[in-house]
Motif scaffolding. Structure first.
Motif, PDB file in Angstrom:
ATOM      1  N   THR A   1      69.295   2.246 -48.725  1.00  5.79           N
ATOM      2  CA  THR A   1      68.734   3.268 -47.888  1.00  5.79           C
ATOM      3  C   THR A   1      68.560   2.896 -46.486  1.00  5.79           C
ATOM      4  N   PRO A   2      68.335   1.658 -46.119  1.00  5.89           N
ATOM      5  CA  PRO A   2      68.414   1.313 -44.882  1.00  5.89           C
ATOM      6  C   PRO A   2      69.472   1.128 -44.098  1.00  5.89           C
ATOM      7  N   VAL A   3      70.713   0.851 -45.257  1.00  6.08           N
ATOM      8  CA  VAL A   3      72.157   0.806 -44.756  1.00  6.08           C
ATOM      9  C   VAL A   3      72.470   2.068 -44.217  1.00  6.08           C
ATOM     10  N   PHE A   4      72.235   3.013 -45.236  1.00  6.49           N
ATOM     11  CA  PHE A   4      72.791   4.313 -44.869  1.00  6.49           C
ATOM     12  C   PHE A   4      72.069   4.968 -43.802  1.00  6.49           C
ATOM     13  N   LYS A   5      70.770   4.726 -43.624  1.00  2.00           N
ATOM     14  CA  LYS A   5      70.115   5.049 -42.369  1.00  2.00           C
ATOM     15  C   LYS A   5      70.637   4.588 -41.135  1.00  2.00           C
ATOM     16  N   ARG A   6      70.930   3.273 -41.033  1.00  2.00           N
ATOM     17  CA  ARG A   6      71.599   2.863 -39.835  1.00  2.00           C
ATOM     18  C   ARG A   6      73.087   3.298 -39.741  1.00  2.00           C
ATOM     19  N   LEU A   7      73.949   3.697 -40.741  1.00  2.00           N
ATOM     20  CA  LEU A   7      75.019   4.139 -40.569  1.00  2.00           C
ATOM     21  C   LEU A   7      75.114   5.581 -40.165  1.00  2.00           C
ATOM     22  N   ARG A   8      73.999   6.538 -40.835  1.00  2.00           N
ATOM     23  CA  ARG A   8      73.815   7.912 -40.237  1.00  2.00           C
ATOM     24  C   ARG A   8      73.661   7.794 -38.928  1.00  2.00           C
ATOM     25  N   GLY A   9      72.793   6.796 -38.373  1.00  2.79           N
ATOM     26  CA  GLY A   9      72.539   6.862 -36.792  1.00  2.79           C
ATOM     27  C   GLY A   9      73.663   6.549 -35.860  1.00  2.79           C
ATOM     28  N   LYS A  10      74.359   5.508 -36.622  1.00  7.40           N
ATOM     29  CA  LYS A  10      75.617   5.187 -35.709  1.00  7.40           C
ATOM     30  C   LYS A  10      76.596   6.183 -35.602  1.00  7.40           C
ATOM     31  N   TYR A  11      76.824   6.991 -36.502  1.00  7.26           N
ATOM     32  CA  TYR A  11      77.878   7.887 -36.547  1.00  7.26           C
ATOM     33  C   TYR A  11      77.532   9.053 -35.772  1.00  7.26           C
ATOM     34  N   GLN A  12      76.229   9.454 -35.879  1.00  5.19           N
ATOM     35  CA  GLN A  12      75.477  10.591 -35.172  1.00  5.19           C
ATOM     36  C   GLN A  12      75.694  10.190 -33.652  1.00  5.19           C
ATOM     37  N   ARG A  13      75.332   8.924 -33.109  1.00  5.75           N
ATOM     38  CA  ARG A  13      75.417   8.573 -31.854  1.00  5.75           C
ATOM     39  C   ARG A  13      76.750   8.588 -31.454  1.00  5.75           C
ATOM     40  N   LEU A  14      77.754   8.308 -32.175  1.00  6.88           N
ATOM     41  CA  LEU A  14      79.412   8.460 -31.754  1.00  6.88           C
ATOM     42  C   LEU A  14      79.912  10.049 -31.656  1.00  6.88           C
ATOM     43  N   ALA A  15      79.385  10.820 -32.618  1.00 11.06           N
ATOM     44  CA  ALA A  15      79.607  12.336 -32.541  1.00 11.06           C
ATOM     45  C   ALA A  15      79.134  12.613 -31.474  1.00 11.06           C
TER      46      ALA A  15
END
Length: 91
Positions: A73-87
């Protein structure tokens, strides 16, 4: 002297009809040829299953040796945040 031995097998009417059809259509020239081809396929499938099992064992061991599991869960949360920022930054 030949290494070939004759063997007697019992087949259902369905299998016998399939063999006869394969011979009548010219796909095979004899019952023996059909059976040999079927046995070669069976042998290959068995070998592939064994390779799959060996690969699964290897991957399982690799996972065990990879160390402790990490909560996803924390890993996916971190990845979602990263790719949302990139988008957002590409807009």
């Amino acid at each position: 002297m030949s290494n070939i031995q004759k063997v007697s097998i019992a087949l259902s009417p369905e299998f016998l009809a399939l063999i006869r059809e394969a011979i009548e259509t010219g796909e095979y020239t004899s019952t023996s040829e059909v059976v040999r081809d079927a046995l070669r396929d069976w042998k290959q499938r068995r070998a592939l299953r064994e390779l799959d099992a060996e690969e699964l064992r290897r991957l399982w061991q690799e996972g065990i040796e990879g160390g402790a599991a990490v909560e996803a869960t924390p890993v996916f949360k971190r990845l979602r945040g990263k790719y949302q920022r990139l988008a957002v930054s590409k807009i």
